[in-house]
Every structure is written in C-alpha cells, then in structure tokens.
Design an enzyme around this catalytic site. Structure first.
Site, PDB file in Angstrom:
ATOM      1  N   LYS A 104      30.281   1.173 -10.230  1.00  0.00           N
ATOM      2  CA  LYS A 104      31.178   2.246  -9.796  1.00  0.00           C
ATOM      3  C   LYS A 104      31.888   2.873 -10.991  1.00  0.00           C
ATOM      4  O   LYS A 104      31.919   4.107 -11.141  1.00  0.00           O
ATOM      5  CB  LYS A 104      32.209   1.680  -8.809  1.00  0.00           C
ATOM      6  CG  LYS A 104      33.388   2.601  -8.504  1.00  0.00           C
ATOM      7  CD  LYS A 104      34.443   1.861  -7.696  1.00  0.00           C
ATOM      8  CE  LYS A 104      35.720   2.665  -7.590  1.00  0.00           C
ATOM      9  NZ  LYS A 104      35.578   3.889  -6.794  1.00  0.00           N
ATOM     10  N   SER A 137      44.884  11.586   5.148  1.00  0.00           N
ATOM     11  CA  SER A 137      45.199  11.145   3.792  1.00  0.00           C
ATOM     12  C   SER A 137      45.182  12.301   2.807  1.00  0.00           C
ATOM     13  O   SER A 137      44.438  13.265   2.957  1.00  0.00           O
ATOM     14  CB  SER A 137      44.200  10.074   3.343  1.00  0.00           C
ATOM     15  OG  SER A 137      42.880  10.588   3.340  1.00  0.00           O
ATOM     16  N   GLU A 146      33.228  15.755  11.791  1.00  0.00           N
ATOM     17  CA  GLU A 146      32.475  16.261  10.643  1.00  0.00           C
ATOM     18  C   GLU A 146      31.460  17.280  11.108  1.00  0.00           C
ATOM     19  O   GLU A 146      30.731  17.051  12.058  1.00  0.00           O
ATOM     20  CB  GLU A 146      31.766  15.099   9.928  1.00  0.00           C
ATOM     21  CG  GLU A 146      30.982  15.511   8.711  1.00  0.00           C
ATOM     22  CD  GLU A 146      29.569  15.975   9.031  1.00  0.00           C
ATOM     23  OE1 GLU A 146      29.110  16.938   8.396  1.00  0.00           O
ATOM     24  OE2 GLU A 146      28.929  15.388   9.917  1.00  0.00           O
ATOM     25  N   HIS A 149      33.823  15.082   0.749  1.00  0.00           N
ATOM     26  CA  HIS A 149      33.187  14.061  -0.078  1.00  0.00           C
ATOM     27  C   HIS A 149      32.560  14.665  -1.330  1.00  0.00           C
ATOM     28  O   HIS A 149      31.898  13.966  -2.089  1.00  0.00           O
ATOM     29  CB  HIS A 149      32.146  13.294   0.737  1.00  0.00           C
ATOM     30  CG  HIS A 149      32.770  12.420   1.777  1.00  0.00           C
ATOM     31  ND1 HIS A 149      33.097  12.893   3.030  1.00  0.00           N
ATOM     32  CD2 HIS A 149      33.155  11.118   1.752  1.00  0.00           C
ATOM     33  CE1 HIS A 149      33.647  11.911   3.729  1.00  0.00           C
ATOM     34  NE2 HIS A 149      33.696  10.828   2.971  1.00  0.00           N
TER      35      HIS A 149
END
Length: 788
Positions: free
Chosen positions: A42, A466, A698, A727
């Site tokens: 990552k 968020s 979505e 995203h």
C-alpha cells in the site's frame, strides 16, 4: 501421500514483527524478526502515485513482498505454493491489462503501461489527461472490489505480457517452485460488461473463440517454463449462471488441457450443485471445492469423480474467516475422500485465496493469550493445511502430533467459551416482535412532516457522511492511542475539525449537513470498538480495493451497547449551525458482513443483536435534536448468498434487521441509507422494503445503469443516485454533474431526487473535495431553475 496447498495469499506485505514475538506454530523457525514494513505494498503504491517512488523502485518493493510470501508459505510445509496472484491494485485488472483489454479512453495519452493500469483503476486527472476510473464491483460475496473488464464485438485479445510465467520464474529464482494461478477464461468474460458503444444485445461470452488462443499461448508458456500444475480459477461455477455455460466449459477445456500443465480447476465461495454434472466430465487433472462454505457437497462430488483420474482438492481451511481450524473435523472430511479415491488423489487446501484474511498473528501483541488462541491468519492457515495433510498421510513426526493435540485442546476451550452468553441480550432478542420493524406512518405521511421540520429545497444537496481524513487527524488519533495527548485535548481537536467541516459546508451551500466523522478510524471498526462483543487486531489488515485496506473487527460474543456512541459529536455539530445535521451510523448488516462473524451463532442472531444496539442509538440521536439519521448498508447486497435458492432466508432477516434498527423513532426523523458497488437489480424489491425515507446509491461509475432498475420497479421514496465517483482523485466538471442530473430525471421524478456524491469522502484530499462539491452544489442550483 496427501498434498497441501494454498490458493492465494494476502497482497499487503508482511507486518513488522517484534523481535521476540510469541510466534505460534514455531514461526521463529521460518521468519526473520523483521520481514518488511506494515502495509508495505500500500505504502509503495501510494508513494508512486505521489511521485515519491519510481516505477523501478515500486517493482523492487513488490518483488520483495512476493519473495517473502512464497518463502514463508513454503516454510510452513505447504507443497503447492501459489504464484501469479499478487497485484499492485486488483487481479482482474491485471488480467485485463495482460490480455490487452484496455478501453480506448485510456490510450493515446502518452502514458506508461503502469500509469495506464492505474488510470483504469482510479482514474487520472493530471498533465492534460482527464479520464474517469473504470467501474468497480464486489468480488462475489466479499468486501473485495474488482475492476470490471469492458468488452465489445471489436475487442481483440493479445498476450501483452505473461504475468503467470514472470512470477513463476521469479519464485523459482527464489528457490520455490510454485503452482501458478490464472483467472479462468469463462469467469473473466462473465465478470465483464458490454462497453459503451457495443452492439445491442452483445454478450461478452461471445468473445470466447477469440480468447481461447491467447489462453493456450499463456498455458503453453507456463508448461515450457516448467510448471507442473496450473490453478485456473472459475468461480462462476458456484453460481446458478454457471449452468448456462456448460457447452463453453466443455469446448474450452478440451482445447486448453492438451497444451497446458496439469490443470487444477478451482471453485470457491459456494457449492457446485447442478454444475457438477458437467464439471466432472471436463478433461482437467484436478478439481478444487470449497468445503468451508459448502461441506455438504463432498459426497456428491466424490461420487461424480470416483471413476475418473481427477485429483480432488478439499478446501477445509477457511480462506474467509480467522477462526482456528478444527483439525478433527477436517481430518474426518479428508479421510472420507481418501476412503473413496485414495491418498494420492487428495489435496488439503484453503477453501479460497487467503486474500480475505490478515497476514499473520505473530504481529499481534495486544490480544490476550485466550483470544490469540482462537484465531488463525493467513500464515497460520498455511501451517494448518500442512499439518492436516501430514496427519492424513500417516506422519509420525512428533511436531505434527504436538500440533494435533494443541489444536484439540484449543478447540475445546473455544467451545467452552462459546457456551457462555449474555442473558440480557438473548432475552431482548427473543422479545423482538414484528411491530418493532414498522415505522408509525407510511412514507407519504412522514415526508410531509419531515419537510416542515427540515425545510429542504428541491434537489436537496448532501454528502454520504465522511470528509477527508487528514494527516493531522490520523496523527492525533495515534497520539491518543499512545497516551501522548489527553482525552480532553483530543476532544477539543475533534470539535475544531467538526466546526471547520460545518463551516465549509455552509460556505459552499450544502443543504443537509454532516459532521464529517473526524473521530472515526473506519465505518465498522469505530462502532465495533464501542460495542460489547468485539475484539480488534493491531495489524489485521485486509484489502478492500486498490490501496484501501481495513482491519475488520472480530465478533467473539453477544453484542450490546453500553451507552450512546455518536450522539456527542452529532449534537455538537448541530449546535454550531442552523442548518439540519444528519447523524451517521453504519447499519447492522454491514457491520456484520464487514466483520469476522462468530462461527457458533447464526448470522441472523448476530445481526439482530447489532440491530437492537443501533436502534437505541437512533432513538438517542433523535432525542438529542438530530432530525435526520443515515444508517448505511453498502454490504446488504454483498452478503446475498450466491445461489438464488438461498436468497429468501437471507433477505428476510437482513431487511428486518435494518428496519428494527430504524423504526423506533417518530415520523419527524428522516431516515437515510446508502448502498454502493454492487448489482442491486435482483434485490431491488428488498431495497424498497427497507422503507428508508431517502436512499443514496452509487451510480456514476456504472454510467447510471442502475436507473434502469428504478424504471423497471418504480420507487416511491426519495433517492440520491451518486453524481460523481469519489474513489478517483479526478474532479468532475459542473457540466458533467449537470449531465448526470439530466439523465437521472429521464427516469426519476424530480421531487424525489437528492443530489450527492457516490460515497463518503474520507479517502480524498481537501483540494479535490472542495472543487467537486462546489461543482455539485452549482449543478443542483441549475437543476432547481431548469426543472422548477
């Protein structure tokens, strides 16, 4: 002799291990004290995206992780070690790139192959290039997201690079001869979609004759490289749809088998069922079945392959959970297979790839000894398959006998713990009545009351909850954990962050505000940490998509709530604004599906316990003056059983669990729920049955195709189809959002439409967030004038 195998391994990289870690299964004999940084892959990928790491450096980092994985699995005594399953982003995206399945929009920008690859996964908006990300979907019934391949009648396949051969040779150079893993041709086409511009009625499976020659080349190259076996994954075979492709399976594998190494045809996540009738006749050397999810299929499979030469791989060690394997039960299944087809035709394996589990327990220093003894992560599971295979092979090794006895004692202790329960929780579940699932009035009545209370305009704007989690937020959370700041200092910081987010939303003109969730580490973990019945890991990271990893909570006992969880922060946020504030909760089905659940109690019972805890939270939020509460259920579709025959039971308890959590309030409270990255077409009536006042879903990544579902079924409550993809770091233009709104209104009544992004903004930066939301608000204002 019974062999052992692992179908795939986590891609994260090994966690940083303490020098004197109490390694279980004698891990000190196999691993150095430090085998790589935590979430190494990552961090390397994100460093490359940020221009801090070169492509060569990224390749070297990935090579180190792969080598460590191969040698570590081999060190556990596993015979068949996987290769080719590693990915920098997604294994399906890897397959598309390797086979030249790259949509035209990503070509012609003078990007390197690596940057084209990442642009397909996450979009790109830099250096004059502006392309959105490809669509993502959930990988069967897991929380892993794959990048959807796009096909049309003009698609041509070519082997741009043979990833399977490259990694096989890499592993061989590291001293490990592996079994390469390849996504099967029929599953690859099944998982794809018709590209924009494809002919009407085009079906990806029609491309199979063009695809087979490329697979033949890939497999022939593997055989020439020295691979004895190749694992070809065909997970479509556990779906009802698998039966539709029986002729294609027969013709495809008749062509592949002669040029290939021995083929282990691999299925997982469910049962073969009627597909077994043709699978048993395929010219493959081996067949893998999932006996963790579907242990009842063993007898039928044994009967079907008994008279063949097919080697049977038994997936007895779960690739989907973290509970220690019960050796006695697995050995019993293995012995049954041996009694029918013999020792040499049996392989003991993980049920699926271990992608869905954390890497190793060795890095966990804060779990109690009792808790640690319950669990088994990926590396420990590799040891489990090796021990079970050794026992079934008649091993007289003292260490094998020791492991067998230790497992017997461990399982007995866990069963003893499972027998205990929280009587208050069990009694409350037993007292649930159907009346508790129903709001006091129908939506039409509630809507009038809510409109007077909220006073929201037409095309009301909001977000999914968020806002960006900055380095500063993460840093102070870490300091609180280490005791470097006091709770009061932390709370003061969070209040300032909340007020800043509120002022930002007021400034740009959003209508229904959120507090931004700066206090939350993860939408499931945060709640699990504040509910009784969960435990947590330090390094139990599992990939969700791309470079996004989560640490799923583990449900170990009955679940309940001691007191309010979110009220403090939502109330504070409401106190600093005159605009309505939306409380944010994660729904019971999603908390369960994104946790590692108990194995001894049904998912229905666990979900009901969660629902009752959240019901209390929703009621407390209303009492605190919050006028809208969002209870997110993005994992509702994800948890749907793969076989349609099993849907009714699941949908029954999952829908009622959501309603139980949200129906205890007055008509004035507006309930919201959010869904993303799944095909909802088949269960849309169940989405309607949730009776949420507003759902957000979505839509932008899938080109608004979900709107066809609304057209088919109709929808009477309010709906917010996402107008841009969060995203991806790219900023959608105002015109792009206007176009999406206009497309929505071709299907949806204007008075029911809410304007929002696809999902939460936690992973985004502030610069792109501000620009995107300004464009969203301006587009909504345009819609109010245009569709007045």
């Amino acid at each position: 002799m019974v062999s052992s195998s692992v179908l795939g391994f986590p891609r994260i990289g090994m966690p940083c291990l303490p020098r004197r870690a109490p390694y279980i299964f004698h891990l000190t004999a196999f691993l150095p004290s430090r085998v790589g940084a935590n979430r190494e892959v990552k961090k390397a990928v994100e460093a490359y995206w940020g221009g801090k790491l070169s492509a060569d450096e990224l390749t070297k980092a990935a090579a180190n992780v792969k080598k460590t994985s191969w040698t570590s699995i081999k060190a556990q005594g596993v015979d068949l070690v996987p290769s080719g399953d590693f990915s920098l982003y997604d294994h399906v995206l890897d397959h598309s790139a390797a086979f030249g399945v790259i949509p035209q929009r990503y070509l012609g920008h003078n990007l390197s192959p690596l940057d084209v690859y990442f642009a397909m996964g996450r979009g790109r908006q830099a250096d004059g290039v502006d392309v959105p990300a490809s669509e993502m979907k959930k990988w069967f019934d897991s929380n892993y997201h794959f990048v959807v391949p796009e096909f049309s009648e003009t698609t041509d396949f070519k082997l741009v690079f043979n990833k399977a051969v490259e990694e096989f040779n890499e592993a061989k150079a590291a001293g490990v001869t592996t079994r390469p893993v390849v996504l099967g041709p029929i599953s690859f086409l099944y998982l794809g979609k018709a590209a924009k511009g494809a002919a009407a009625g085009f079906k990806p499976i029609s491309l199979l004759p063009k695809l087979i020659p490329v697979y033949k080349q890939l497999l022939a190259d593997l055989k020439a490289a020295g691979a004895e076996w190749v694992q070809i994954d065909e997970p479509v075979l556990v779906l009802d749809a698998g039966l539709d492709y029986q002729s294609q399976f027969a013709s495809t594998y008749a062509e592949l088998a002669p040029v290939s190494s021995k083929i282990m045809l691999t299925t997982y996540y469910g049962r073969l069922d009627s597909n077994l009738s043709f699978v048993a006749k395929l010219p493959v050397a081996g067949l893998h079945i999932d006996l963790d999810r579907a242990p009842g299929q063993l007898d039928e499979v044994l009967a079907a392959i008994k008279s063949t030469h097919i080697v049977l791989s038994l997936g007895v060690v779960s690739g989907r959970n973290i509970w220690k394997n019960d050796f006695a039960a697995s050995i019993k299944l293995g012995q049954k297979a041996i009694d029918v087809i013999g020792t040499d035709r049996v392989v003991i394996a993980t049920s699926s790839s271990l992608l869905h589990t954390p890497v190793t327990l060795a890095a966990e220093t804060k779990l109690t000894a009792e808790q640690k003894d319950w669990f088994s992560f990926a590396l420990e599971k590799a040891r489990e398959v090796a021990v079970i295979a050794a026992v079934l092979s008649g091993s007289q090794d003292a260490k094998v006998a020791e492991a067998l006895e230790a497992n017997r004692v461990s399982i007995a202790k866990r069963r003893e713990f499972e027998a205990t329960s929280d009587d208050a929780v069990r009694k409350r579940v037993a007292a649930i009545t159907p009346e508790m699932w129903v709001r006091k009035s129908p939506f039409a009545v509630r809507r009038e009351i809510q409109q007077k209370s909220l006073n929201l305009p037409k095309f009301a704007t909001t977000t999914i909850g968020s806002f960006p989690q900055t380095k500063e937020i993460r840093a102070i959370r870490a300091k609180l954990t280490k005791g470097e700041v006091t709770v009061a200092e932390y709370d003061d910081f969070i209040k300032k962050e909340i007020e800043s987010v509120v002022r930002f939303q007021e400034k740009i003109g959003l209508d229904l505000l959120v507090h931004g969730e700066p206090e939350r580490n993860d939408m499931v973990q945060y709640f699990g940490e504040r509910l009784k019945g969960f435990v947590f890991t330090q390094n139990g990271w599992v990939q969700s998509y791309g470079s996004r990893y989560v640490r799923p909570p583990i449900v170990v006992s009955d679940v309940s709530r001691d007191g309010p969880i979110t009220t403090q922060w939502s109330s504070y946020a409401q106190s600093v604004t005159d605009k309505p504030m939306k409380g944010m909760l994660t729904g019971p089905v999603t908390i369960l599906n994104w946790s590692f659940p108990r194995a001894d109690v049904s998912r229905e019972v666990q979900c009901q316990q969660l629902s009752l805890a959240l019901r209390d939270e929703v009621i407390d939020l209303e009492k605190a003056g919050i006028k809208a509460v969002q209870v997110d259920e993005p994992a509702l579709r994800e948890g749907l059983p793969l076989r349609k025959a099993d849907w009714k039971e699941y949908l029954g308890w999952s829908v009622s669990s959501f309603k139980l959590a949200t129906a205890g309030v007055t008509d004035a409270l507006q309930t919201h729920s959010h869904f993303c990255y799944s095909d909802f077409d088949d269960i849309f009536p169940s989405i309607q049955a949730l009776d949420a006042d507003v759902i957000s879903i979505e839509a932008s990544k899938s080109d608004l195709k979900l709107l066809n579902t609304f057209k088919q079924y109709g929808y009477s409550n309010q709906i917010g189809p996402g107008v841009y993809d969060i995203h991806s770091p790219r900023v959608p233009s105002e015109q792009e959002i206007k176009d999406r709104i206009a497309s929505m209104l071709e299907t949806l009544p204007a008075d029911l439409v809410v304007i929002n992004p696809d999902c939460g903004l936690k992973t985004r930066g502030w610069k792109e967030t501000e620009a995107s939301l300004v464009n969203l608000v301006n587009a909504a204002r345009w819609a109010r004038k245009t569709y007045a």
